[in-house]
Enzyme design. Sequence first.
Site, PDB file in Angstrom:
ATOM      1  N   GLU A 178      21.178  25.150  13.115  1.00  0.00           N
ATOM      2  CA  GLU A 178      20.667  23.920  12.499  1.00  0.00           C
ATOM      3  C   GLU A 178      21.669  22.764  12.507  1.00  0.00           C
ATOM      4  O   GLU A 178      21.523  21.785  11.801  1.00  0.00           O
ATOM      5  CB  GLU A 178      20.185  24.214  11.063  1.00  0.00           C
ATOM      6  N   TYR A 180      24.869  22.822  11.559  1.00  0.00           N
ATOM      7  CA  TYR A 180      25.943  22.862  10.561  1.00  0.00           C
ATOM      8  C   TYR A 180      27.274  23.242  11.234  1.00  0.00           C
ATOM      9  O   TYR A 180      27.325  23.448  12.453  1.00  0.00           O
ATOM     10  CB  TYR A 180      25.579  23.838   9.444  1.00  0.00           C
ATOM     11  N   ARG A 228      22.940  33.806  11.694  1.00  0.00           N
ATOM     12  CA  ARG A 228      21.866  32.884  12.102  1.00  0.00           C
ATOM     13  C   ARG A 228      22.355  32.125  13.330  1.00  0.00           C
ATOM     14  O   ARG A 228      23.281  31.316  13.264  1.00  0.00           O
ATOM     15  CB  ARG A 228      21.553  31.940  10.940  1.00  0.00           C
ATOM     16  N   HIS A 266      19.427  19.496  12.732  1.00  0.00           N
ATOM     17  CA  HIS A 266      18.717  18.543  11.861  1.00  0.00           C
ATOM     18  C   HIS A 266      18.594  17.175  12.518  1.00  0.00           C
ATOM     19  O   HIS A 266      17.692  16.417  12.200  1.00  0.00           O
ATOM     20  CB  HIS A 266      19.422  18.425  10.509  1.00  0.00           C
ATOM     21  N   GLN A 353       5.922  18.503   1.711  1.00  0.00           N
ATOM     22  CA  GLN A 353       5.876  17.449   0.701  1.00  0.00           C
ATOM     23  C   GLN A 353       6.591  17.795  -0.602  1.00  0.00           C
ATOM     24  O   GLN A 353       7.208  16.931  -1.206  1.00  0.00           O
ATOM     25  CB  GLN A 353       4.422  17.087   0.395  1.00  0.00           C
TER      26      GLN A 353
HETATM   27  P1  NAP Z   1      -1.710   4.166   1.250  1.00  0.00           P
HETATM   28  O1  NAP Z   1      -0.691   5.091   1.747  1.00  0.00           O
HETATM   29  O2  NAP Z   1      -1.555   3.531  -0.086  1.00  0.00           O
HETATM   30  O3  NAP Z   1      -1.888   3.039   2.350  1.00  0.00           O
HETATM   31  C1  NAP Z   1      -2.807   2.015   2.211  1.00  0.00           C
HETATM   32  C2  NAP Z   1      -2.643   1.049   3.378  1.00  0.00           C
HETATM   33  O4  NAP Z   1      -3.588   0.030   3.222  1.00  0.00           O
HETATM   34  C3  NAP Z   1      -1.279   0.431   3.416  1.00  0.00           C
HETATM   35  O5  NAP Z   1      -0.854   0.426   4.755  1.00  0.00           O
HETATM   36  C4  NAP Z   1      -1.514  -0.984   2.903  1.00  0.00           C
HETATM   37  O6  NAP Z   1      -0.627  -1.804   3.633  1.00  0.00           O
HETATM   38  C5  NAP Z   1      -2.966  -1.244   3.238  1.00  0.00           C
HETATM   39  N1  NAP Z   1      -3.658  -2.066   2.252  1.00  0.00           N
HETATM   40  C6  NAP Z   1      -3.579  -1.993   0.898  1.00  0.00           C
HETATM   41  N2  NAP Z   1      -4.398  -2.912   0.342  1.00  0.00           N
HETATM   42  C7  NAP Z   1      -5.018  -3.553   1.344  1.00  0.00           C
HETATM   43  C8  NAP Z   1      -5.964  -4.602   1.396  1.00  0.00           C
HETATM   44  N3  NAP Z   1      -6.447  -5.159   0.286  1.00  0.00           N
HETATM   45  N4  NAP Z   1      -6.361  -5.043   2.593  1.00  0.00           N
HETATM   46  C9  NAP Z   1      -5.881  -4.483   3.738  1.00  0.00           C
HETATM   47  N5  NAP Z   1      -4.967  -3.483   3.751  1.00  0.00           N
HETATM   48  C10 NAP Z   1      -4.544  -3.030   2.552  1.00  0.00           C
HETATM   49  O7  NAP Z   1      -3.128   4.844   1.208  1.00  0.00           O
HETATM   50  P2  NAP Z   1      -3.773   5.895   2.185  1.00  0.00           P
HETATM   51  O8  NAP Z   1      -3.450   5.636   3.601  1.00  0.00           O
HETATM   52  O9  NAP Z   1      -5.189   5.849   1.794  1.00  0.00           O
HETATM   53  O10 NAP Z   1      -3.097   7.232   1.778  1.00  0.00           O
HETATM   54  C11 NAP Z   1      -2.977   7.553   0.423  1.00  0.00           C
HETATM   55  C12 NAP Z   1      -2.258   8.850   0.235  1.00  0.00           C
HETATM   56  O11 NAP Z   1      -3.120   9.849   0.661  1.00  0.00           O
HETATM   57  C13 NAP Z   1      -0.990   9.022   1.005  1.00  0.00           C
HETATM   58  O12 NAP Z   1       0.114   8.627   0.279  1.00  0.00           O
HETATM   59  C14 NAP Z   1      -0.983  10.495   1.266  1.00  0.00           C
HETATM   60  O13 NAP Z   1      -0.248  11.174   0.295  1.00  0.00           O
HETATM   61  C15 NAP Z   1      -2.393  10.904   1.160  1.00  0.00           C
HETATM   62  N6  NAP Z   1      -2.954  11.223   2.440  1.00  0.00           N
HETATM   63  C16 NAP Z   1      -4.182  11.680   2.427  1.00  0.00           C
HETATM   64  C17 NAP Z   1      -4.763  12.000   3.605  1.00  0.00           C
HETATM   65  C18 NAP Z   1      -6.128  12.489   3.644  1.00  0.00           C
HETATM   66  O14 NAP Z   1      -6.606  12.891   4.666  1.00  0.00           O
HETATM   67  N7  NAP Z   1      -6.842  12.467   2.590  1.00  0.00           N
HETATM   68  C19 NAP Z   1      -4.120  11.838   4.794  1.00  0.00           C
HETATM   69  C20 NAP Z   1      -2.882  11.325   4.775  1.00  0.00           C
HETATM   70  C21 NAP Z   1      -2.318  11.020   3.592  1.00  0.00           C
HETATM   71  P3  NAP Z   1      -0.442  -3.346   3.386  1.00  0.00           P
HETATM   72  O15 NAP Z   1      -0.628  -3.568   1.904  1.00  0.00           O
HETATM   73  O16 NAP Z   1       0.925  -3.625   3.883  1.00  0.00           O
HETATM   74  O17 NAP Z   1      -1.485  -3.995   4.215  1.00  0.00           O
HETATM   75 FE1  SF4 Z   2       6.413  23.348   1.382  1.00  0.00          FE
HETATM   76 FE2  SF4 Z   2       4.374  24.281  -0.034  1.00  0.00          FE
HETATM   77 FE3  SF4 Z   2       3.943  22.379   1.793  1.00  0.00          FE
HETATM   78 FE4  SF4 Z   2       4.546  24.903   2.502  1.00  0.00          FE
HETATM   79  S1  SF4 Z   2       2.710  24.192   1.444  1.00  0.00           S
HETATM   80  S2  SF4 Z   2       5.442  23.059   3.347  1.00  0.00           S
HETATM   81  S3  SF4 Z   2       5.992  25.482   0.920  1.00  0.00           S
HETATM   82  S4  SF4 Z   2       5.163  22.188  -0.057  1.00  0.00           S
END
Ligand code: NAP
Ligand code: SF4
Length: 685
Positions: A178, A180, A228, A266, A353
């Site tokens: 990795e 190290y 390792r 890494h 995460q």
């Molecule tokens: P987000 O990470 O908060 O991103 C929202 C995006 O929309 C930003 O790029 C923002 O950039 C833009 N935005 C915000 N307000 C806006 C407006 N009024 N007009 C135009 N653009 C606007 O939200 P997300 O992409 O919905 O993801 C949310 C969370 O879901 C993530 O943090 C992640 O943990 C999780 N996630 C979920 C999935 C899933 O499949 N459900 C997938 C990936 C991640 P600007 O404000 O710069 O324009």
């Molecule tokens: Fe880490 Fe849990 Fe996500 Fe697996 S499911 S990568 S152990 S946070």
Amino acid sequence: MLAGMSVSQPSAPAPYPHLFSPLDLGFCTLPNRVLMGSMHTGLEDHARDFGRLAEYFAERARGGVGLMVTGGFAPNIEGWLKPFASRLSSRWQVAPHRRITGAVHAAGGRICLQILHAGRYGVHPLIVAPSAIKSPITPFTPRALSERGIERTIRAFVRCARLAQDAGYDGVEIMGSEGYLINQFLAERSNQRKDRWGGSAENRMRFPVEIVRRTRETVGRDFIIVYRLSMLDLVDRAQAWDEIVALAKQVEAAGATLINTGIGWHEARIPTIVTSVPRAAFTWVTRRMKESVRIPLITTNRINMPEVAEQVLARGDADMVSMARPLLADPEWVAKARSARADRINTCIACNQACLDHVFENRLASCLVNPRACHETELVIAPAATRKRFVVAGAGPAGLAAACTLAERGHAVALYEQSGEIGGQFNLAKRIPGKEEFSETLRYFRNRLADLGVDVRLNTAADPASLQSSHCDAVIVATGVTPRDPRIPGQDHPMVISYHDAVMGVRPIGKRVAIVGAGGIGFDVAEFLTQPPPSPTTDIARWTREWGVDTTLAHRGGIDKPEVETSPREVWLLQRTPGKPGKRLNKTTGWVHRAALKAKGVKMLGGVTYERIDDAGLHVTIDREVRTLEVDNVIICAGQESNRALADELIALGIPVHVVGGADVAAELDAKRAINQATRLAATL
Ligand code: NAP
Ligand code: SF4
């Protein structure tokens, strides 16, 4: 259990005969082929946390894992990962470790301590390395070790192993991969010494071989030494395959009991453990090594389910499989596999995460799908004193975690879901190429709901009137989120599609696409549009070609020129915030998403003002310049807002309500927070 004792073996169950065949190490026999690989949790850094660490390991020992390895302990201060991080170098540090070894042995397990000298990867001013060459991922330049310094460092490794033995460990793992310190000695990119520790391959490998040889001399025969070994460095100016094989042979001759596989430094820019890496994508390299050494080999990376582990062992790729994160996700992984209940395993989805992202942010590790990981002593799911009746509204990650935890504690639970399937946003995530693992979490929850007797009502919206007449003790509102309205003039044009409809295939999508919003979902949608099915995650050969992994092992470091498949679409990924999109993505996975989209030619633009949408496309202003993106479709991924309508109505009716997940905080819509919050709430009701 003590090293040297033989373990009586239960008869091997039919589904995984290789996984559950014992491994005789000569002086002790491991009950199965599962190694819980080393993972730093943050509990190693202070002896005051060793009680928690002991319970974390003991829970996994009770789950039946064959052998475990702690997170890394530095053999001296120079080898710290960060100031005052985990270290075992003095006699006074031994006693607290006995809590860990005692708890593991009482639970019937075995445990090795990992000795990790960070070298130039340490994040503090005292770092040392073979040569004074800064790594691209840390801020400090190391001091080059003198010859006397090298001697002192070897003695520090040996002393650490001796102290580990005194502390009751069954062995040590010497961390040689990795990127190290030991790995730094082995590669020209970090070792440019002209003395007997650098230059030729033989000189470069002197450092690890001396460490293993002198450690064996000191600890005696009946003590496990895992080495390792970096079998693929995945960086340039690194080891050639014949050098790696020569090192393995010398490590074997020097007295190692087992050789574990290390994949990638890494600083490498090829992903090795994230969810888009195919399962068991690197075991082929361990199989190549098996041709050259006789001691048992352990293979690793993206092995997360028993059938995968069994296939790897049955093919003869290795003698054991190492898993770290899958045992964080489910401490009973081995017991469930052994009793043919693999479909009950809470599968690691390789999201990083809550584990690695936390460690890199100096936070305690846990697990997105198992918030009890590393919190075993504090987040206890105990039977409820009084059985109550709960309704959970919404079967996304938060609702599922709440319903299962409440039912596990003995409460009567009805789970209402207005759509026809459980899972909420996970049903979108699992359709993204490289995120297929998310469907495992839904399988786990589906089975757990059934086992616990939760009354699941699909296609049933939770309406306030019927909830009032149900006379439940409380409603857990987990109604999730609704997409934010970006209010762009012309957004009702037929070319505009919601991310939900795009990912679910509700409407066809054209060849030229603009994505409004570059958060987690915007990136996911961009991957969905640029990666034609089948997903490369299901095809190791295709994936290794796309990322430039040299499976012929002809090139140093195991890297080759990537052969990226052309995207079927031209895609723009846009955000209003100035700067490159993707800066807010998670630390250990964000770079992979950015690199994947860059390779597919996605145009990622920040500082965008959305002017309007019409037949000509999406009109934007960037750097005061008005542009028209002539696209067939615009997909809106502009974030989320909490869906709290039900909660507000129930509160008005005087019904006790608890709001969890995205319905509570949409800004942080993420499953880690949702599952953790819902589990912790349900543990207290
Ligand atoms: P987000 O990470 O908060 O991103 C929202 C995006 O929309 C930003 O790029 C923002 O950039 C833009 N935005 C915000 N307000 C806006 C407006 N009024 N007009 C135009 N653009 C606007 O939200 P997300 O992409 O919905 O993801 C949310 C969370 O879901 C993530 O943090 C992640 O943990 C999780 N996630 C979920 C999935 C899933 O499949 N459900 C997938 C990936 C991640 P600007 O404000 O710069 O324009
Ligand atoms: Fe880490 Fe849990 Fe996500 Fe697996 S499911 S990568 S152990 S946070």
